[in-house]
Design a protein around this motif. Structure first.
Motif, mmCIF file in Angstrom:
data_model
loop_
_atom_site.group_PDB
_atom_site.id
_atom_site.type_symbol
_atom_site.label_atom_id
_atom_site.label_comp_id
_atom_site.label_asym_id
_atom_site.label_seq_id
_atom_site.Cartn_x
_atom_site.Cartn_y
_atom_site.Cartn_z
ATOM 1 N N LYS A 147 0.851 -1.184 0.000
ATOM 2 C CA LYS A 147 0.000 0.000 0.000
ATOM 3 C C LYS A 147 0.888 1.235 0.000
ATOM 4 N N ILE A 148 0.563 2.195 -0.841
ATOM 5 C CA ILE A 148 1.310 3.446 -0.923
ATOM 6 C C ILE A 148 0.361 4.574 -0.543
ATOM 7 N N ASN A 261 -3.405 0.687 -3.729
ATOM 8 C CA ASN A 261 -3.170 -0.743 -3.520
ATOM 9 C C ASN A 261 -2.460 -1.271 -4.757
ATOM 10 N N CYS A 262 -1.142 -1.180 -4.742
ATOM 11 C CA CYS A 262 -0.388 -1.602 -5.934
ATOM 12 C C CYS A 262 1.024 -1.999 -5.530
ATOM 13 N N ASP A 276 5.756 13.493 0.616
ATOM 14 C CA ASP A 276 5.757 12.768 1.889
ATOM 15 C C ASP A 276 4.844 11.566 1.701
ATOM 16 N N PHE A 277 5.434 10.377 1.572
ATOM 17 C CA PHE A 277 4.621 9.190 1.327
ATOM 18 C C PHE A 277 5.149 8.020 2.138
ATOM 19 N N SER A 278 4.325 6.998 2.263
ATOM 20 C CA SER A 278 4.731 5.789 2.976
ATOM 21 C C SER A 278 4.351 4.563 2.158
ATOM 22 N N ASN A 374 2.492 -9.262 -6.391
ATOM 23 C CA ASN A 374 1.231 -8.701 -5.917
ATOM 24 C C ASN A 374 0.182 -8.875 -7.006
ATOM 25 N N VAL A 375 -0.931 -9.480 -6.671
ATOM 26 C CA VAL A 375 -2.008 -9.712 -7.633
ATOM 27 C C VAL A 375 -3.007 -8.555 -7.566
ATOM 28 N N PRO A 376 -3.150 -7.772 -8.629
ATOM 29 C CA PRO A 376 -4.127 -6.679 -8.612
ATOM 30 C C PRO A 376 -5.526 -7.186 -8.281
ATOM 31 N N PHE A 377 -6.321 -6.353 -7.626
ATOM 32 C CA PHE A 377 -7.636 -6.765 -7.160
ATOM 33 C C PHE A 377 -8.501 -7.341 -8.287
#
Length: 381
Positions: A147-148, A261-262, A276-278, A374-377
Motif C-alpha cells: 500500500k502506498i 493498492n499496488c 511525503d509518502f509511505s 502482488n495480484v491486482p484486485f
C-alpha cells in the motif's frame, strides 16, 4: 468418506449448476436465488464460459453436490514470458458435510486436475477463517499487500481541460493498451483480453467501485479504478504522469490523501520522490494470496533464463552460490539450478516463482534477483 460416490470434474451442466448453488449459499446469502446464482456464474467465468472441466465437485449418495472448487486459467506476466497459472476459487464444503475430512478429498482432486492441465502453478485467495489450512497442501502466501499512501498538497491545481467520466465498452481498447504498458512489468498481474475487460467493467459496477476514464484536452490519458480514497488500479498513456492523474482525481473528488493498492514497482512510485509518502508491506505465508507449485520444471526454466539474462547484462560467466535451499551454478554463461529441498517448501516456492519474502536477508552479490509478487484486485477471482 463412504457417502461420496464421485470426485472429479463436473460431468454435466446440472452438476455445474449444483456447484454454483452451493458456492452462492456458502459465500453469499443462504437464499440462492436465480439472480444470485447467475451473478456467481458470471464471477466464476471471466471469459464468459464455464465448462464442466472448470468445476471440481464432490457428489454424495443422494446425488447432491457437497463440495466444490472452481478453476480459472490465467496468463501471468513474468518478464518476457507469460506463465500459465490457475486460480482456485469458491472452495467450499456444504455445511451438513463438514467435519468428515472432505476438504482433503476436494483439495487433492483439485490439485490433480491442475497437474493434468499442465499449468505452472495454482493460486488462491484465502479467507482469514482458513488461515494455515492451505499450507497442508503446500500453498504459501507470497503477496506483500503493498500500500502506498500520500497526502495531496493544498497548492495543487487541476490541469486545464481535465475531466473524469465513467468507463464504457467503447473505452476498453484504449484502456487495455494502457494497462498492458503499465502492468505487464508488474509481477502478479495477468494478461487481459477485451472480453476480460468487459468482465472488469461488470465487476466494478457490481462491487460498487468507480471505473473512470481520465481525459485532458479531450484526449484519453489514463484510467483509474477506486472507491473513496482507496485506488485499486491506475494506468496512463505513454508520456502521461500517473501522479498528475491521481492529483487531479483527488482534487476532483475533494480527497486530502490517497492510498494506492499496488506493487511498489508500479511506475507511480518513481514520481513520488518529492512527496511525503509511505509504503507498507506485510508478510504472511499462511494466508492471503497463496501459491502452490505444479510444474517445477517450467518454473526452473524461466528462473534460469532470468538469472542468465541478468548475468549476461553484467558480463558474469562463472559463479556459484547457495540461495536458500537451492544451488545456483553459472558456467560459461549457462545456468543450472539444483533444489536441495522439496520444490513445495515455502522457500523454494518463493524461489521458483521469483518472488521476494520480506524476512529474507539481502545479498547484493547474489545473481538471483527476486520480484515483488502482488495480484491486482481485478485479476483476483
Amino acid at each position: 468418506m463412504r457417502d461420496i460416490i464421485y470426485i472429479g470434474c463436473a460431468r454435466n451442466s446440472q452438476e455445474v449448476d449444483g456447484a454454483l448453488t452451493l458456492a452462492t449459499r456458502t459465500f453469499g446469502s443462504n437464499e440462492a436465488t436465480e439472480m444470485s446464482v447467475n451473478a456467481k456464474r458470471r464471477l466464476m467465468s471471466p471469459h464468459g464460459i464455464l465448462s464442466e472441466q472448470d468445476v471440481v465437485v464432490l457428489v454424495n449418495r443422494t446425488g447432491e453436490i457437497c463440495g466444490t472448487c472452481f478453476l480459472v486459467d490465467r496468463l501471468f506476466y513474468r518478464g518476457k514470458n507469460n506463465v500459465q497459472g490457475t486460480f482456485l476459487s469458491s472452495i467450499c464444503i456444504a455445511e451438513s458435510s463438514r467435519g468428515k475430512g472432505l476438504s482433503k478429498l476436494l483439495m487433492n482432486a483439485t490439485i490433480a486436475e491442475c497437474e493434468r492441465r499442465g499449468i505452472a502453478f495454482a493460486i488462491l485467495i484465502a479467507r482469514r477463517a482458513v488461515d494455515h489450512f492451505y499450507n497442508k497442501f503446500s500453498f504459501w502466501g507470497l503477496s506483500q499487500y503493498s500500500k502506498i499512501n500520500f497526502k495531496i498538497a493544498d497548492s495543487c491545481a487541476l490541469l486545464n481541460n481535465c475531466s473524469f467520466s465513467p468507463a464504457t465498452e467503447a473505452d476498453l481498447i484504449e484502456v487495455s493498451g494502457m494497462y498492458e504498458s503499465t502492468y505487464s512489468g508488474l509481477y502478479g498481474a495477468c494478461k487481459r483480453s477485451l472480453e476480460y475487460w468487459k468482465y472488469v467493467l461488470w465487476r466494478t459496477t457490481s462491487q460498487e467501485r468507480n471505473f473512470y476514464i481520465y481525459k485532458t484536452q479531450g484526449m484519453v490519458r489514463g484510467y483509474v479504478i477506486f472507491s473513496g480514497s482507496e485506488v485499486d488500479e491506475l494506468a496512463s498513456a505513454q508520456g502521461v504522469s500517473c501522479l498528475e492523474l491521481i492529483k487531479d482525481l483527488a482534487l476532483n473528488a475533494s480527497l486530502k490523501e490517497v492510498t494506492l493498492n499496488c506493487s511498489r514497482e508500479h511506475p507511480i512510485v518513481s514520481e513520488l520522490y518529492c512527496l511525503d509518502f509511505s509504503v507498507t508491506q506485510r508478510q504472511c505465508n499462511y494466508g492471503g494470496h497463496m501459491v502452490r507449485i505444479i510444474n517445477r520444471d517450467v518454473l526452473l526454466r524461466y528462473l534460469a533464463e532470468e538469472i542468465q539474462a541478468h548475468c549476461c547484462s553484467f558480463g558474469i560467466e562463472n559463479y556459484t552460490e547457495m540461495y536458500g535451499d537451492a544451488l545456483i551454478e553459472l558456467r560459461n554463461g549457462k545456468v543450472a539450478i539444483t533444489l536441495t529441498d522439496s520444490p513445495y517448501s515455502h522457500k523454494n516456492t518463493c524461489l521458483l516463482m521469483g518472488a521476494a519474502y520480506l524476512s529474507e536477508v539481502s545479498n547484493r552479490r547474489s545473481i538471483y534477483k527476486h520480484r515483488y509478487f502482488n495480484v491486482p484486485f481485478f485479476d483476483q477471482v
